[in-house]
Design a protein around this motif. Structure first.
Motif, PDB file in Angstrom:
ATOM      1  N   ILE A  99       1.620  12.096  27.213  1.00 44.82           N
ATOM      2  CA  ILE A  99       2.084  13.316  27.837  1.00 44.82           C
ATOM      3  C   ILE A  99       2.804  12.838  29.158  1.00 44.82           C
ATOM      4  O   ILE A  99       2.325  12.023  29.870  1.00 44.82           O
ATOM      5  CB  ILE A  99       0.624  13.900  28.341  1.00 44.82           C
ATOM      6  CG1 ILE A  99      -0.162  14.344  27.073  1.00 44.82           C
ATOM      7  CG2 ILE A  99       1.085  15.129  29.250  1.00 44.82           C
ATOM      8  CD1 ILE A  99      -1.438  14.930  27.561  1.00 44.82           C
ATOM      9  N   ASP A 100       3.832  13.670  29.270  1.00 44.21           N
ATOM     10  CA  ASP A 100       5.100  13.387  30.331  1.00 44.21           C
ATOM     11  C   ASP A 100       3.927  13.836  31.563  1.00 44.21           C
ATOM     12  O   ASP A 100       3.844  15.043  31.657  1.00 44.21           O
ATOM     13  CB  ASP A 100       6.015  14.227  30.083  1.00 44.21           C
ATOM     14  CG  ASP A 100       7.396  13.767  31.012  1.00 44.21           C
ATOM     15  OD1 ASP A 100       6.799  13.687  32.306  1.00 44.21           O
ATOM     16  OD2 ASP A 100       8.306  13.860  30.773  1.00 44.21           O
ATOM     17  N   PRO A 101       3.883  13.003  32.638  1.00 44.91           N
ATOM     18  CA  PRO A 101       3.331  13.321  33.851  1.00 44.91           C
ATOM     19  C   PRO A 101       3.930  14.741  34.592  1.00 44.91           C
ATOM     20  O   PRO A 101       3.303  15.326  35.404  1.00 44.91           O
ATOM     21  CB  PRO A 101       3.286  12.242  34.577  1.00 44.91           C
ATOM     22  CG  PRO A 101       3.320  11.198  33.758  1.00 44.91           C
ATOM     23  CD  PRO A 101       4.351  11.603  32.657  1.00 44.91           C
ATOM     24  N   HIS A 102       5.196  14.772  34.268  1.00 50.90           N
ATOM     25  CA  HIS A 102       5.857  16.052  35.008  1.00 50.90           C
ATOM     26  C   HIS A 102       5.472  17.248  34.463  1.00 50.90           C
ATOM     27  O   HIS A 102       5.594  18.232  35.272  1.00 50.90           O
ATOM     28  CB  HIS A 102       7.285  15.897  34.741  1.00 50.90           C
ATOM     29  CG  HIS A 102       8.034  14.815  35.528  1.00 50.90           C
ATOM     30  ND1 HIS A 102       8.018  13.378  34.814  1.00 50.90           N
ATOM     31  CD2 HIS A 102       8.458  14.508  36.572  1.00 50.90           C
ATOM     32  CE1 HIS A 102       8.709  12.498  35.710  1.00 50.90           C
ATOM     33  NE2 HIS A 102       8.942  13.121  36.666  1.00 50.90           N
ATOM     34  N   LYS A 103       4.615  17.358  33.364  1.00 44.31           N
ATOM     35  CA  LYS A 103       4.069  18.528  32.633  1.00 44.31           C
ATOM     36  C   LYS A 103       2.736  19.159  33.616  1.00 44.31           C
ATOM     37  O   LYS A 103       2.295  20.269  33.405  1.00 44.31           O
ATOM     38  CB  LYS A 103       3.617  18.410  31.385  1.00 44.31           C
ATOM     39  CG  LYS A 103       4.830  18.254  30.702  1.00 44.31           C
ATOM     40  CD  LYS A 103       4.793  18.064  29.184  1.00 44.31           C
ATOM     41  CE  LYS A 103       6.028  17.881  28.405  1.00 44.31           C
ATOM     42  NZ  LYS A 103       5.820  17.425  26.878  1.00 44.31           N
ATOM     43  N   GLY A 104       2.403  18.472  34.632  1.00 38.89           N
ATOM     44  CA  GLY A 104       1.395  18.983  35.603  1.00 38.89           C
ATOM     45  C   GLY A 104       0.178  19.512  34.775  1.00 38.89           C
ATOM     46  O   GLY A 104      -0.570  18.974  33.955  1.00 38.89           O
ATOM     47  N   ARG A 105      -0.356  20.682  35.351  1.00 39.89           N
ATOM     48  CA  ARG A 105      -1.548  21.026  34.819  1.00 39.89           C
ATOM     49  C   ARG A 105      -1.388  21.416  33.284  1.00 39.89           C
ATOM     50  O   ARG A 105      -2.570  21.459  32.615  1.00 39.89           O
ATOM     51  CB  ARG A 105      -2.082  22.541  35.409  1.00 39.89           C
ATOM     52  CG  ARG A 105      -2.145  22.467  37.257  1.00 39.89           C
ATOM     53  CD  ARG A 105      -2.511  23.705  37.620  1.00 39.89           C
ATOM     54  NE  ARG A 105      -2.887  23.502  39.061  1.00 39.89           N
ATOM     55  CZ  ARG A 105      -3.125  24.477  39.812  1.00 39.89           C
ATOM     56  NH1 ARG A 105      -3.149  25.790  39.476  1.00 39.89           N
ATOM     57  NH2 ARG A 105      -3.474  24.243  41.299  1.00 39.89           N
ATOM     58  N   ALA A 106      -0.382  21.758  32.761  1.00 42.65           N
ATOM     59  CA  ALA A 106      -0.196  22.179  31.282  1.00 42.65           C
ATOM     60  C   ALA A 106      -0.582  20.666  30.566  1.00 42.65           C
ATOM     61  O   ALA A 106      -1.121  20.665  29.462  1.00 42.65           O
ATOM     62  CB  ALA A 106       1.100  22.589  30.925  1.00 42.65           C
ATOM     63  N   GLY A 107      -0.132  19.545  31.298  1.00 45.46           N
ATOM     64  CA  GLY A 107      -0.313  18.010  30.666  1.00 45.46           C
ATOM     65  C   GLY A 107      -1.999  17.826  30.519  1.00 45.46           C
ATOM     66  O   GLY A 107      -2.622  17.351  29.709  1.00 45.46           O
ATOM     67  N   VAL A 108      -2.669  18.161  31.901  1.00 46.49           N
ATOM     68  CA  VAL A 108      -4.191  18.049  31.945  1.00 46.49           C
ATOM     69  C   VAL A 108      -4.938  18.825  30.779  1.00 46.49           C
ATOM     70  O   VAL A 108      -5.628  18.159  30.220  1.00 46.49           O
ATOM     71  CB  VAL A 108      -4.528  18.312  33.242  1.00 46.49           C
ATOM     72  CG1 VAL A 108      -6.272  18.309  33.375  1.00 46.49           C
ATOM     73  CG2 VAL A 108      -4.023  17.614  34.520  1.00 46.49           C
ATOM     74  N   ARG A 109      -4.360  20.083  30.607  1.00 45.15           N
ATOM     75  CA  ARG A 109      -5.054  20.774  29.563  1.00 45.15           C
ATOM     76  C   ARG A 109      -4.862  20.184  28.108  1.00 45.15           C
ATOM     77  O   ARG A 109      -5.660  20.161  27.178  1.00 45.15           O
ATOM     78  CB  ARG A 109      -4.479  22.346  29.879  1.00 45.15           C
ATOM     79  CG  ARG A 109      -5.006  23.222  30.930  1.00 45.15           C
ATOM     80  CD  ARG A 109      -4.738  24.627  30.826  1.00 45.15           C
ATOM     81  NE  ARG A 109      -3.437  24.847  30.456  1.00 45.15           N
ATOM     82  CZ  ARG A 109      -2.630  25.299  31.520  1.00 45.15           C
ATOM     83  NH1 ARG A 109      -3.173  24.977  32.956  1.00 45.15           N
ATOM     84  NH2 ARG A 109      -1.263  25.204  31.348  1.00 45.15           N
ATOM     85  N   GLU A 110      -3.757  19.742  28.092  1.00 45.56           N
ATOM     86  CA  GLU A 110      -3.427  19.238  26.560  1.00 45.56           C
ATOM     87  C   GLU A 110      -4.385  17.945  26.580  1.00 45.56           C
ATOM     88  O   GLU A 110      -4.521  17.764  25.441  1.00 45.56           O
ATOM     89  CB  GLU A 110      -2.001  18.888  26.501  1.00 45.56           C
ATOM     90  CG  GLU A 110      -1.365  18.225  25.356  1.00 45.56           C
ATOM     91  CD  GLU A 110       0.026  17.944  25.319  1.00 45.56           C
ATOM     92  OE1 GLU A 110       0.363  17.070  24.171  1.00 45.56           O
ATOM     93  OE2 GLU A 110       0.758  18.058  26.109  1.00 45.56           O
ATOM     94  N   ALA A 111      -4.421  16.808  27.651  1.00 44.36           N
ATOM     95  CA  ALA A 111      -5.196  15.824  27.385  1.00 44.36           C
ATOM     96  C   ALA A 111      -6.616  16.259  26.988  1.00 44.36           C
ATOM     97  O   ALA A 111      -7.189  15.617  26.034  1.00 44.36           O
ATOM     98  CB  ALA A 111      -5.230  15.103  28.771  1.00 44.36           C
TER      99      ALA A 111
END
Length: 291
Positions: A99-111
């Motif tokens: 997950i690209d860290p630049h995706k922020g909260r969307a990346g956290v939800r995806e994780a």
């Protein structure tokens, strides 16, 4: 997956092509990588082909891609596709995500979704390609989620063949892959299990220092033929870090067949050899339990 039926677990392999033929890298960067590894002509295997390859060798493999959409503009291969494909071969394949860290909260939800719904066991970061320093606070919410989920964070470290000899290195900055930048992450997330991927040229001593000092930091040996390992790395792998060094190949650009043939020539104690090839990764990912 029955650990005792395996001879090795390869903790570092790449899914290079999606089911619809989409590549994980742009043609320019993929070509530079092939030049660097002298791997022109190697096929981009499907995940099903990877499963057959490792099964025939009584090995298991961790599989992931790299999500660098922010820095490169190149769409990633979907984590869900990789995890679902690995789930069709649970005897030999272990899904990681990126997950690209630049995706922020969307990346956290995806994780959270990838671990809870798809059984993903870890996350691959490539700071140089993704264009971020590992100690940049923009990535901290994602690290926090990975730590909370009990998953592993695997960081590319050292030089990369991707972008090598391309004009301006393809925009890839090597400085972001200094393993010392991961030391802050290990301090601020003390329960996060971290793998420093690759012999970390030109920062090998930094990687050894961090892995020796921080409880949950490991080193994988992928991306290099063992005949090029520094004496310092071999010495630490054979002694102080014998429980924290992991077999990885970087398949498909380096095959486990080639890697293992060269590894057999190193002066590694027999008991340590089994730890590196199998037991250390089994303990890290499964607590040495068969699944």
């Amino acid at each position: 997956m029955k650990i005792d039926d395996l001879v090795a677990i390869d903790v570092h392999t790449h899914a290079e092509v999606s089911k619809d033929g989409h590549s994980s890298l742009s043609p320019e960067l993929l070509g530079a990588s092939a030049d660097y590894f002298q791997a022109h002509g190697h096929r981009q295997p499907t995940i099903a082909e990877m499963a057959d390859y490792y099964r025939s060798r009584r090995m298991a493999a961790v599989v992931f891609t790299v999500d660098a959409e922010h820095a490169t503009g190149h769409p990633r291969i979907a984590n869900e596709e990789i995890a679902s494909s690995c789930a069709e071969h649970p005897d030999v394949l272990i899904p990681f995500a990126s997950i690209d860290p630049h995706k922020g909260r969307a990346g956290v939800r995806e994780a959270h979704r990838l671990v809870d719904d798809y059984g993903v066991r870890g996350f691959k970061f490539h700071p140089s390609i993704q264009g971020f320093a590992p100690d940049d606070r923009l990535a901290y919410p994602l690290y926090e989620a990975i730590e909370e989920l009990g998953a592993v964070a695997l960081f590319h470290t050292g030089q990369t063949g991707i972008g090598a000899r391309v004009r301006g290195g393809g925009g890839i900055r090597l400085k972001y892959s200094n393993p010392m930048l991961v030391d802050d992450v290990a301090v601020d997330f003390p329960d996060l299990r971290i793998i420093l991927a690759h012999p970390s040229f030109p920062w090998q001593d930094e990687a050894l220092a961090v892995a020796t000092h921080k409880e949950h930091v490991y080193i994988d040996l992928s991306g290099w033929s063992p005949k090029y390992f520094s004496p310092q790395l071999v010495r630490y792998a054979n002694s102080l870090l014998q429980d924290k060094v992991l077999f990885g190949s970087d398949y498909p650009v380096i095959t486990p067949d080639r890697w293992l043939a060269d590894f057999a020539q190193l002066e590694i104690k027999d008991a340590v050899r089994e730890k590196i090839l199998l037991r250390n990764t089994a303990r890290l990912l499964f607590g040495e339990e068969s699944t």
